[in-house]
Design an enzyme around this catalytic site. Structure first.
Site, short mmCIF file in Angstrom:
data_model
loop_
_atom_site.label_atom_id
_atom_site.label_comp_id
_atom_site.label_asym_id
_atom_site.label_seq_id
_atom_site.Cartn_x
_atom_site.Cartn_y
_atom_site.Cartn_z
N ASP A 271 26.75 53.45 28.70
CA ASP A 271 28.09 52.94 29.05
C ASP A 271 29.13 54.05 29.06
OD1 ASP A 271 30.25 51.26 29.36
OD2 ASP A 271 30.18 50.39 27.38
N GLU B 292 37.99 53.15 31.86
CA GLU B 292 37.43 51.82 32.13
C GLU B 292 37.54 50.91 30.91
OE1 GLU B 292 34.17 48.73 32.30
OE2 GLU B 292 34.38 50.35 30.88
N GLU B 293 37.30 51.51 29.75
CA GLU B 293 37.22 50.69 28.52
C GLU B 293 38.60 50.22 28.05
OE1 GLU B 293 34.50 49.71 27.39
OE2 GLU B 293 32.93 51.20 27.73
N ASP C 266 26.64 50.80 36.02
CA ASP C 266 27.17 50.64 34.67
C ASP C 266 26.09 50.04 33.76
OD1 ASP C 266 28.97 50.77 32.60
OD2 ASP C 266 30.38 49.32 33.42
N HIS D 11 28.15 47.96 23.51
CA HIS D 11 29.30 48.05 22.58
C HIS D 11 28.89 47.94 21.11
CE1 HIS D 11 32.63 47.13 25.79
NE2 HIS D 11 31.89 48.17 26.08
ZN LIG Z 1 31.85 49.53 27.84
#
Ligand SMILES: [Zn+2]
Length: 387
Positions: A139, A184-185, A231, A333
């Site tokens: 990720d 992105e996060e 992703d 995550h």
């Molecule tokens: Zn992520």
């Protein structure tokens, strides 16, 4: 009316499909492997990405520099642009955090930017702020590494193709673009405002960046024929659904290449790969666990997509192929207590994705006949930042 719509979409499918050049078995078998460059400890391409790289921090800048060094030393023909924006975030205490997207483009020689339709291969390079020390190997460190390796393989073939004069065909100018996106996060909790910082800024800016009047493509957004977003890739046994009806044809093309690579025993993660077969007693072939299992699904059955960097582009009419597994990898995550770090990557799967994405782009760019089998023997790239 329905019939007209159906005919129109059929025509557009035919025109896109006609330009797509299938790779030979021989080419598929000879696509270069990332080898040592994907070593998680010392690999020149992957290892420098496997660190925390939260937007606005030194780790983020170091990984960006690694990408820039790679393009400078390995892909000098590419046009590199940094896209800067800044934004407050829920954890920045009123300060603005910088976000820097890398846009790497290779267009045919002598072409005008407004006349080139591009295949965009995309991944995000920032990592999540929490939990502390989060690496985000799937990720999206591994997807970024896949794109660098793919870009270099494709670059060599593009050079050969264009040297052979294939770019003189003005009817169709095709380019390749790698987008490495920042921010992105979410910093605190995923929301429309707290996520996709880099992608939102880039899509907004590109919407109003006009090419010269009378260009075939009005803006850099229009220039994207297909936006392929990778992703959460790098865990074993991924299942990637086909998310969008309008790009199901592209999904099917990629799935077809996957099946061919499996049939040719080029998929290292396959239970039928010779190296795995050699290790087990029962030599009966096993069912192939395809990464892209939905090629045969009806064109009408499409579920909602997953929120990711493609959204601001899709909202502006860009066609999207979203290559993200569903369900997410268990490491996602670190929610289930399993780290998304280097040690949890399945390197055979990482390598298989690299080969698959490279082959898909090669068919898109019509590169059959332009791969140099000797390129495999090239001296391994060493990352200068490690010296
Ligand atoms: Zn992520």
């Amino acid at each position: 009316m329905v019939l007209i719509v159906a005919l129109l979409s059929l025509l557009s499918l035919l025109s896109l499909g006609a330009a797509y050049g299938t790779l030979s078995d021989d080419t598929l078998k000879k696509l270069p492997s990332p080898g040592d460059e994907f070593d998680i400890k010392n690999g020149a391409i992957l290892a420098p990405i496997l660190r925390t790289r939260v937007s606005g921090t030194p780790g983020n800048a170091a990984v960006r520099q690694h990408f820039l060094d790679f393009f400078k030393s390995q892909l000098p023909e590419w046009h590199i642009e940094l896209h800067n924006s800044s934004s407050e975030t829920p954890t920045s205490n009123g300060k603005k955090v910088p976000f820097v997207n890398i846009i790497a483009t290779r267009d045919p020689p002598g072409s005008h930017p407004g006349e080139v339709g591009r295949l965009a291969l995309v991944a995000h390079y920032d990592s999540k702020l929490t939990p502390p020390g989060f690496i985000g190997a799937t990720d999206s460190a591994a997807p970024c590494a896949m794109l660098l390796h793919a870009a270099r393989t494709l670059d060599a073939a593009l050079t050969k193709k264009w040297e052979a004069g294939a770019a003189d065909d003005l009817e169709e100018q095709r380019g390749l673009q790698i987008l490495l996106l920042d921010g992105e996060e979410a910093f605190k909790e995923w929301s429309d405002a707290d996520s996709l910082y880099g992608a939102r800024a880039l899509a907004e800016d590109w919407e109003f960046s006009y090419h010269p009047a009378a260009s075939t493509y009005c803006t850099p957004l229009d220039s994207i024929d297909l936006f392929v977003l990778l992703d959460l890739l790098g865990s074993a046994a991924p299942k990637v659904p086909s998310y969008f009806a309008t790009t199901h044809w592209a999904y099917k093309s990629m799935a077809k290449i996957e099946q061919r690579l499996r049939d040719l025993r080029q998929f290292k993660s396959s239970p039928n790969h010779p190296a795995r077969m050699a290790k087990r007693k029962n030599k009966k072939p096993r069912k192939e666990p395809n990464f892209l299992p939905e090629a045969a699904k009806s064109d009408h059955v499409f579920m909602g997509g997953i929120q990711d960097d493609h959204l601001p582009f899709m909202a502006r009419g860009v066609e999207i192929l979203h290559v993200i597994p569903s369900p997410f990898p268990v490491v996602w995550h670190n929610m289930r207590g399993v780290e998304d770090d280097a040690e949890h990557l399945d390197m055979d799967t990482v390598e298989d994705w690299t080969r698959l994405v490279t082959a898909f782009a090669a068919e898109w760019m019509e590169l059959e006949g332009f791969f140099d089998p000797k390129a495999q023997g090239r001296a391994a790239y060493t990352d200068k930042t490690e010296l």
